[in-house]
Design a protein around this motif. Structure first.
Motif, short mmCIF file in Angstrom:
data_model
loop_
_atom_site.label_atom_id
_atom_site.label_comp_id
_atom_site.label_asym_id
_atom_site.label_seq_id
_atom_site.Cartn_x
_atom_site.Cartn_y
_atom_site.Cartn_z
N THR A 74 0.77 -1.47 -0.16
CA THR A 74 -0.15 0.04 0.16
C THR A 74 1.08 1.08 -0.02
O THR A 74 0.70 2.28 -0.55
CB THR A 74 -1.00 0.64 1.02
N GLN A 78 1.26 3.76 -3.07
CA GLN A 78 1.07 5.54 -2.62
C GLN A 78 1.68 6.51 -3.34
O GLN A 78 1.79 7.43 -4.12
CB GLN A 78 0.25 5.88 -1.31
N ARG A 81 1.52 6.34 -6.72
CA ARG A 81 0.66 7.23 -7.91
C ARG A 81 0.25 9.00 -6.75
O ARG A 81 0.18 9.79 -7.64
CB ARG A 81 -0.69 6.74 -7.45
N TYR A 91 -2.64 2.33 -8.96
CA TYR A 91 -3.84 2.91 -8.29
C TYR A 91 -4.63 1.45 -8.12
O TYR A 91 -5.25 1.10 -6.96
CB TYR A 91 -5.17 3.85 -9.12
N GLU A 94 -2.52 0.00 -5.57
CA GLU A 94 -3.58 0.16 -4.34
C GLU A 94 -4.38 -0.76 -3.40
O GLU A 94 -4.76 -1.22 -2.69
CB GLU A 94 -3.31 1.27 -3.81
N SER A 95 -5.67 -0.83 -4.82
CA SER A 95 -6.64 -1.06 -4.55
C SER A 95 -6.33 -3.31 -3.87
O SER A 95 -7.36 -3.19 -3.14
CB SER A 95 -7.95 -1.19 -5.61
N LEU A 98 -4.86 -3.12 -0.42
CA LEU A 98 -5.93 -2.74 0.60
C LEU A 98 -7.18 -3.55 0.59
O LEU A 98 -7.53 -4.36 2.40
CB LEU A 98 -6.99 -1.52 -0.39
N ALA A 106 -11.85 1.90 1.15
CA ALA A 106 -10.71 2.32 0.70
C ALA A 106 -10.40 2.10 0.15
O ALA A 106 -10.09 3.20 -1.28
CB ALA A 106 -9.77 2.06 2.48
N CYS A 110 -10.02 4.35 -3.75
CA CYS A 110 -8.72 4.48 -4.07
C CYS A 110 -9.06 4.82 -5.49
O CYS A 110 -8.04 5.33 -6.56
CB CYS A 110 -7.22 3.40 -3.37
#
Length: 645
Positions: A74, A78, A81, A91, A94-95, A98, A106, A110
């Motif tokens: 994560t 972050q 991005r 993105y 990261e999803s 998460l 979240a 994102c």
């Protein structure tokens, strides 16, 4: 959907830092190819530290997720991005990180934060669909999956995911068509599990003509599979649709090996005698308003805390229900594991030195077998959550009783059998007694034999429905009371009744209700008609509690021996039958015999204080069983069958 990670170009004449970064990346790729993800992540991170090229950071993020370090993944995503706000894949990744941590809202936020000018590829839309689905925003998930298919129509995985969104929305027939499309496009090693899902969906929709050939294909696939190899299967449909216990064992073993092949087990911890209480852990994703929790909550409350230290490990949602609150208070410790990887869950259990870990989930949706496969505790036990064997070498005991798991059925199980003295199923005597009500309160007719069959729709096969229709022909004024489990079932069953010469108006459909109202409604029935080869389980216990006699058919598998066990526990073995003909004859006879039905109801009312409905007694009995298991283990003896004492 496989992610298309960008490949950095080899620097023909780059700076020393660029060349060093590429060497780190190349070495990390070699580790990734053999799925040594922790080593791969380290190499990709070194590459990104040497040269700020997005491809290195994206590969590092992906490898960190695969290595079970979604927290670091994560952070890496972050960073990417924030530096490059239109880098769509940052993105997306990261999803994924998460969602691995259980932070589904979240993950949606994102993905929706991607600037409007950034491209949205198929992988982005699939990820958004998955996050929305986990937030139970099924309509929005369906739209996202459709967007993905608009970009890549021939992706079988997306068709499958779309089917699962329809399934979660209660649209079982539509879900089945999506899964069928996915199978036609080809799912490779996932095909057996997808085919099992298709069979289940067709049965949930009561589309028997479609389900039968798919079940035959599934059984052929399982029968042809080498027994000593892992396979991505789905044991639950076999447990409830197939009446061959050895075939059930095989499919369970294939799946258990598949689970074990995807994890790195912890070092074995041997059972050792220690001072203080025996440490018991219950592992489930169903510690909320759920049938499993309804059954076991009083038993948990009644554990002898002077002798047992009890921890509930919850991997499921907090639904804010009164049941969730009661469960939190029932165990001495309540550990919320949501958002942890399976490896982290296992490590938490190991760190807390649990002696006996009880898996009350099994191979059902949201399975936690990847936790038990890591051998978090010296003794591991399967109980209550799954109606059959796990097939797993890493599960030592299966808790049943003399009816559900007679010792002569030991060959049907990979585990050693541990028998409760009365019934394997606990019950909660603190639950409300059915409140007095009239049939008219529930939309059911007065003054006629009301034959209840509140089964989940997948249990209703063509054979079972044929039997019920024969009973309706034999009892012309009787009404069959069914549950409206999904959007498809009422119209399908009404049409099936018409085809069998039964006026559809003689079928009465009931909506889902909260437990107390459900019990009050259930008490209005005259008889409960069981199904096969999977009996009513929780619902059979509810019917008996409500005073409604259950007529059942016993078979060779665990799933078809549960109602017989419950009836044995309340002294009504006369309602257990070996043949469909005998089952039908008794239902017809009882439908016409009002005094006998009244006597049976009175008998059941008198059984509310019996061992079947005594959670405190159940706690003492299961504690005794745990003690016997542990005594063998600390004496250095291997697990062995433990007949009812």
């Amino acid at each position: 959907m496989a992610l298309d990670l960008p490949q950095p170009s080899a620097p023909a004449a780059g700076s020393p830092a660029q060349q060093r970064a590429f060497r780190h990346w190349h070495a990390a790729q070699a580790s990734a190819r053999v799925e040594h993800w922790a080593q791969a992540a380290q190499g990709f991170e070194q590459a990104f530290a040497s040269h700020d090229e997005p491809a290195y950071g994206l590969h590092a993020t992906h490898a960190l997720i695969k290595a079970g370090r979604s927290d670091l993944a994560t952070q890496r995503a972050q960073t990417l991005r924030h530096r490059r706000p239109t880098l769509t894949l940052a993105y997306t990744l990261e999803s994924h990180a998460l969602m691995e941590r259980g932070q589904h809202e979240a993950a949606v936020a994102c993905l929706l934060a991607l600037p409007a000018e950034a491209p949205r590829d198929a992988a982005y839309w699939v990820s958004l669909g998955a996050a929305l689905q986990r937030c139970r925003r099924h309509d929005d998930a369906i739209v996202a999956y459709m967007q993905s298919l608009a970009l890549k129509m021939d992706d079988p995985t997306v068709h499958f995911r779309l089917g699962m969104a329809f399934k979660d929305k209660g649209m079982k027939a539509e879900a089945a068509e999506c899964v069928r499309t996915a199978l036609l496009l080809g799912l490779d090693s996932s095909e057996p599990a997808a085919r099992a899902q298709l069979v289940f969906l067709e049965r949930e929709a009561c589309r028997w003509a479609s389900a039968a050939p798919e079940l035959a294909k599934l059984r052929e696939t399982v029968q042809a599979a080498p027994a000593d190899r892992a396979a991505e299967t789905m044991p639950f449909p076999h447990a409830v649709f197939v009446d061959d216990p050895l075939e059930q064992l095989k499919v369970a073993r294939l799946y258990a090996q598949h689970v074990a092949g995807r994890i790195n087990p912890l070092p074995l911890r041997s059972a050792r005698a220690h001072e203080g209480r025996l440490r018991i852990g219950y592992l489930s994703a169903d510690f909320h308003q759920h049938a499993t929790s309804q059954l076991m909550v009083q038993m948990l409350e009644a554990h002898d805390r002077a002798r047992f230290e009890v921890t509930l490990y919850s991997a499921g949602p907090d639904d804010g229900s009164a049941m969730r609150t009661r469960l939190r208070a029932a165990g001495e410790h309540f550990e919320d594991l949501r958002g942890l990887t399976h490896a982290a869950m296992a490590q938490r259990i190991r760190d807390q030195a649990i002696d006996i870990l009880i898996d009350v989930k099994g191979a059902t949706h949201g399975t936690l077998m990847p936790v038990t496969a890591q051998r978090a505790a010296p003794l591991q036990v399967s109980w209550l959550g799954f109606p059959g064997t796990t097939g797993a070498s890493y599960v030592d005991y299966f808790i049943g009783d003399p009816v559900t798991t007679p010792i002569e059925h030991a060959a049907h199980f990979s585990e050693k059998l541990a028998q409760m003295p009365v019934c394997y199923q606990p019950n909660d005597s603190k639950r409300a007694l059915p409140a007095p009500s009239r049939r008219a309160d529930w939309g059911a007719p007065e003054g006629v034999p009301l034959l209840c069959a509140f089964h989940q729709s997948y249990k209703i096969s063509a054979e079972v429905f044929d039997s019920w229709c024969r009973i309706l022909h034999a009892v012309p004024d009787a009404v069959l009371w069914l549950m409206r489990w999904n959007t498809n079932v009422q119209a399908v069953l009404e049409a099936a009744a018409r085809e069998r010469g039964i006026d559809p108006s003689r079928l009465c459909f009931a909506p889902m209700l909260p437990l107390e109202q459900h019990l009050s409604r259930l008490a209005c029935a005259d008889l409960y008609l069981d199904a096969w080869p999977c009996n009513a389980h929780t619902t059979a216990g509810e019917a008996l509690w409500a005073g409604v006699p259950v007529v059942t058919l016993i078979g060779a598998t665990f799933a078809q021996r549960v109602a017989p066990s419950l009836l044995n526990a309340v002294g009504l073995q006369e309602l257990v039958h070996q043949s469909v003909d005998a089952y039908e004859r008794q239902v017809v006879a009882l439908a016409a015999d009002v005094p006998r039905r009244a006597a049976l109801r009175e008998h059941l009312h008198g059984q509310r204080g019996s061992a079947l409905f005594d959670g405190q007694r159940f706690a003492r009995d299961i504690e005794s069983l745990y003690g016997r298991m542990w005594a063998r283990a600390v004496a250095g003896q291997r697990p062995d069958h433990l007949p009812a004492a």
